[in-house]
Write an enzyme that holds these catalytic residues in place. Structure first.
Site, PDB file in Angstrom:
ATOM      1  N   GLY A 114       0.748  -1.234   0.080  1.00 38.04           N
ATOM      2  CA  GLY A 114      -0.179   0.038  -0.078  1.00 38.04           C
ATOM      3  C   GLY A 114       0.913   1.446   0.092  1.00 38.04           C
ATOM      4  N   VAL A 141       5.690  -9.863   2.313  1.00 36.27           N
ATOM      5  CA  VAL A 141       4.545 -10.785   2.440  1.00 36.27           C
ATOM      6  C   VAL A 141       4.558 -12.230   1.861  1.00 36.27           C
ATOM      7  CG1 VAL A 141       2.740  -8.935   1.842  1.00 36.27           C
ATOM      8  CG2 VAL A 141       3.979  -9.863  -0.210  1.00 36.27           C
ATOM      9  N   ASN A 182      -2.565  -6.468  -2.475  1.00 33.96           N
ATOM     10  CA  ASN A 182      -2.360  -5.930  -3.676  1.00 33.96           C
ATOM     11  C   ASN A 182      -0.690  -6.045  -4.036  1.00 33.96           C
ATOM     12  OD1 ASN A 182      -2.412  -3.358  -5.624  1.00 33.96           O
ATOM     13  ND2 ASN A 182      -0.849  -3.067  -3.909  1.00 33.96           N
ATOM     14  N   SER A 207      -4.741  -9.895 -12.175  1.00 31.38           N
ATOM     15  CA  SER A 207      -4.371  -9.141 -13.660  1.00 31.38           C
ATOM     16  C   SER A 207      -4.909  -9.608 -14.857  1.00 31.38           C
ATOM     17  CB  SER A 207      -2.793  -9.036 -13.763  1.00 31.38           C
ATOM     18  OG  SER A 207      -2.442  -8.611 -14.989  1.00 31.38           O
ATOM     19  N   TYR A 266       4.446 -14.649 -14.038  1.00 32.73           N
ATOM     20  CA  TYR A 266       3.312 -13.625 -13.427  1.00 32.73           C
ATOM     21  C   TYR A 266       2.071 -14.177 -13.893  1.00 32.73           C
ATOM     22  CZ  TYR A 266       1.406  -8.945 -12.861  1.00 32.73           C
ATOM     23  OH  TYR A 266       0.689  -7.977 -12.801  1.00 32.73           O
ATOM     24  N   ALA A 293       1.027 -17.180 -14.330  1.00 32.40           N
ATOM     25  CA  ALA A 293       0.680 -18.360 -13.477  1.00 32.40           C
ATOM     26  C   ALA A 293       0.389 -17.839 -11.876  1.00 32.40           C
ATOM     27  CB  ALA A 293       1.789 -19.482 -13.335  1.00 32.40           C
ATOM     28  N   LYS A 295      -1.040 -15.007 -11.254  1.00 31.84           N
ATOM     29  CA  LYS A 295      -2.381 -14.216 -11.315  1.00 31.84           C
ATOM     30  C   LYS A 295      -3.419 -14.959 -11.523  1.00 31.84           C
ATOM     31  CE  LYS A 295      -0.465 -10.373 -10.220  1.00 31.84           C
ATOM     32  NZ  LYS A 295      -0.883  -9.566  -8.992  1.00 31.84           N
TER      33      LYS A 295
HETATM   34  P1  NAD Z   1       3.899  -0.981  -7.846  1.00 34.08           P
HETATM   35  O1  NAD Z   1       5.243  -1.565  -8.102  1.00 34.08           O
HETATM   36  O2  NAD Z   1       3.655   0.480  -7.796  1.00 34.08           O
HETATM   37  O3  NAD Z   1       3.439  -1.585  -6.515  1.00 34.08           O
HETATM   38  C1  NAD Z   1       3.667  -2.784  -5.862  1.00 34.08           C
HETATM   39  C2  NAD Z   1       3.820  -2.841  -4.429  1.00 34.08           C
HETATM   40  O4  NAD Z   1       3.901  -4.091  -3.790  1.00 34.08           O
HETATM   41  C3  NAD Z   1       4.894  -1.858  -4.134  1.00 34.08           C
HETATM   42  O5  NAD Z   1       4.246  -1.077  -2.845  1.00 34.08           O
HETATM   43  C4  NAD Z   1       5.806  -2.999  -3.357  1.00 34.08           C
HETATM   44  O6  NAD Z   1       6.599  -2.256  -2.190  1.00 34.08           O
HETATM   45  C5  NAD Z   1       5.008  -4.002  -2.839  1.00 34.08           C
HETATM   46  N1  NAD Z   1       5.790  -5.286  -2.673  1.00 34.08           N
HETATM   47  C6  NAD Z   1       6.459  -5.591  -3.782  1.00 34.08           C
HETATM   48  N2  NAD Z   1       7.058  -6.831  -3.353  1.00 34.08           N
HETATM   49  C7  NAD Z   1       6.446  -7.054  -1.740  1.00 34.08           C
HETATM   50  C8  NAD Z   1       6.947  -7.957  -0.615  1.00 34.08           C
HETATM   51  N3  NAD Z   1       7.631  -9.013  -0.954  1.00 34.08           N
HETATM   52  N4  NAD Z   1       6.162  -7.603   0.411  1.00 34.08           N
HETATM   53  C9  NAD Z   1       5.482  -6.348   0.546  1.00 34.08           C
HETATM   54  N5  NAD Z   1       5.288  -5.690  -0.361  1.00 34.08           N
HETATM   55  C10 NAD Z   1       5.732  -5.887  -1.625  1.00 34.08           C
HETATM   56  O7  NAD Z   1       2.841  -1.949  -8.922  1.00 34.08           O
HETATM   57  P2  NAD Z   1       1.479  -1.729  -9.292  1.00 34.08           P
HETATM   58  O8  NAD Z   1       1.292  -1.572 -10.564  1.00 34.08           O
HETATM   59  O9  NAD Z   1       0.761  -0.566  -8.199  1.00 34.08           O
HETATM   60  O10 NAD Z   1       1.000  -3.157  -8.333  1.00 34.08           O
HETATM   61  C11 NAD Z   1      -0.043  -3.489  -7.745  1.00 34.08           C
HETATM   62  C12 NAD Z   1      -0.427  -4.818  -8.107  1.00 34.08           C
HETATM   63  O11 NAD Z   1      -1.374  -4.649  -9.158  1.00 34.08           O
HETATM   64  C13 NAD Z   1       0.416  -5.560  -8.304  1.00 34.08           C
HETATM   65  O12 NAD Z   1      -0.152  -6.939  -7.952  1.00 34.08           O
HETATM   66  C14 NAD Z   1       0.410  -5.766  -9.657  1.00 34.08           C
HETATM   67  O13 NAD Z   1       0.625  -7.181 -10.111  1.00 34.08           O
HETATM   68  C15 NAD Z   1      -1.061  -5.651 -10.217  1.00 34.08           C
HETATM   69  N6  NAD Z   1      -1.081  -5.111 -11.332  1.00 34.08           N
HETATM   70  C16 NAD Z   1      -0.567  -3.973 -12.158  1.00 34.08           C
HETATM   71  C17 NAD Z   1      -1.043  -3.554 -13.343  1.00 34.08           C
HETATM   72  C18 NAD Z   1      -0.376  -2.340 -13.833  1.00 34.08           C
HETATM   73  O14 NAD Z   1      -0.360  -2.090 -15.079  1.00 34.08           O
HETATM   74  N7  NAD Z   1       0.338  -1.515 -13.071  1.00 34.08           N
HETATM   75  C19 NAD Z   1      -1.895  -4.235 -14.261  1.00 34.08           C
HETATM   76  C20 NAD Z   1      -2.398  -5.440 -13.723  1.00 34.08           C
HETATM   77  C21 NAD Z   1      -2.162  -5.666 -12.261  1.00 34.08           C
END
Ligand code: NAD
Length: 247
Positions: free
Chosen positions: A12, A64, A90, A142, A155, A157, A159
Site C-alpha cells: 500500500g 508478504v 495488492n 491482472s 506472473y 501463473a 495471477k
Molecule cells: P507497484 O510496483 O507500484 O506496487 C507494488 C507494491 O507491492 C509496492 O508497494 C511494493 O513495495 C509492494 N511489494 C512488492 N513486493 C513485496 C513484498 N515482498 N512484500 C511486501 N510488499 C511488496 O505496482 P502496481 O502497478 O501498483 O501493482 C500493484 C498490483 O497491481 C500488483 O499486484 C500488480 O501485479 C497488479 N497489476 C498492476 C498492473 C499495472 O498495469 N500497473 C496491471 C495488472 C495488475
C-alpha cells in the site's frame, strides 16, 4: 462508504495500493499498509494522518511472501483492532523472461510474492472474519491471469492462481458472511509499468479499445465498490478494469 471500517492493504505504499489507501481513507476507513519501503510507508501514513486526523493510520514493514512475518503482523493488528473488515492483497512483482531463459529464482520469487502471499494473509484473516461473520477480501490479479502473455509465465501463473484461490475461498466463506473477489487491472500507470520499453507500451495501447492507460484511482474505485456494501451480493468474481482490453 467505509466509515469505521478497518482495512489492511498489502503493497500500500506505491501505485495502485497507495491509491486504494487514499480512497479508503477518504471514505472513512482506518488503514494499515504493509510494505517493504520505510520511507514510502512513513510518507503515506503521514499524509493520511494530516488529511483525516480523526482516523487511524499506520504501517508494518514486512515481506508478504514470508509467512512468519505476515502472521506476526496480522496477529498484532488483530490484537489492536480486534477484527479487520477489509483485506486487499495488492503487493506484486514481475520478473519477466521467456520460459526457456527463466531462472528458478525468477519463478520462485514471483510465485511467492504474488500468490503465496495471498495464502499467508488469508489463512490468518479467514478465521477472524468467519468469527466476526463479516469481512471482504479483494485480491488484485491482472488481465494477464486471464489471457496469458509471452515472457510472463511466472506472473500469469501467479495471477491465474489468485483467481482460482479467490473462487475457492469465496465458496468456503460465503455462508459465513465473508466475500472474496478479484480485480483484474489492465494497463495502469504505476511504477510497475513506467519502465516498459516504448515499443511495448505502444503495442499494449493499440490493444486497448479506450486507447489509454488506466489510472490507479480507477482501480481504487473498483476496490471501494468491492469493499463496500454496494457489492454485498457479489462474491467469487473477477472485476476486470481495463478500458475494454479483455472482453
Ligand atoms: P507497484 O510496483 O507500484 O506496487 C507494488 C507494491 O507491492 C509496492 O508497494 C511494493 O513495495 C509492494 N511489494 C512488492 N513486493 C513485496 C513484498 N515482498 N512484500 C511486501 N510488499 C511488496 O505496482 P502496481 O502497478 O501498483 O501493482 C500493484 C498490483 O497491481 C500488483 O499486484 C500488480 O501485479 C497488479 N497489476 C498492476 C498492473 C499495472 O498495469 N500497473 C496491471 C495488472 C495488475
Amino acid at each position: 462508504m467505509l466509515k469505521g471500517k478497518k482495512a489492511v492493504i498489502t503493497g500500500g505504499t506505491s501505485g495502485i495500493g497507495k491509491e486504494i489507501a487514499n480512497v479508503f481513507a477518504a471514505q472513512g476507513a482506518d488503514v494499515i499498509v504493509f510494505g517493504t519501503n520505510a520511507q514510502r510507508a512513513q510518507q503515506i501514513v503521514q499524509e493520511l494522518k494530516q488529511l483525516y486526523p480523526s482516523q487511524e493510520f499506520s504501517y508494518e514493514l514486512l515481506d508478504v511472501s514470508k509467512i512468519n512475518e505476515v502472521e506476526k503482523a496480522l496477529n498484532d493488528v488483530l490484537e489492536k483492532w480486534n477484527s479487520i473488515d477489509v483485506l486487499v492483497n495488492n503487493a506484486g512483482i514481475t520478473k519477466d523472461n521467456l520460459l526457456i531463459r527463466m531462472k528458478e529464482d525468477e519463478w520462485d520469487q514471483v510465485i511467492s510474492v504474488n500468490l503465496k502471499s495471498v495464502y499467508n494473509t488469508c489463512r490468518v484473516l479467514a478465521r477472524s472474519m468467519m468469527k466476526a461473520k463479516a469481512g471482504t477480501i479483494i485480491n488484485i490479479t491482472s488481465v494477464i491471469g486471464l489471457t496469458g502473455n509471452a515472457g510472463q509465465v511466472n506472473y500469469a501463473a501467479s495471477k491465474s492462481g489468485m483467481i482460482g484461490f479467490t473462487k475457492s475461498l469465496a465458496k468456503e466463506l460465503a455462508s459465513r458472511g465473508v466475500r472474496v473477489n478479484c480485480i483484474a487491472p489492465g494497463y495502469i500507470d504505476t511504477p510497475m509499468t513506467t519502465g516498459l520499453p516504448e515499443k511495448v507500451k505502444e503495442s499494449i495501447l493499440s490493444s486497448i479499445p479506450m486507447n489509454r492507460m488506466g489510472e490507479p484511482k480507477e482501480i481504487a474505485n473498483a476496490a471501494l465498490f468491492l469493499a463496500s456494501d454496494l457489492s454485498k451480493y457479489i462474491t467469487g468474481q473477477v472485476l476486470t478494469v481495463d478500458g475494454g482490453m479483455v472482453m
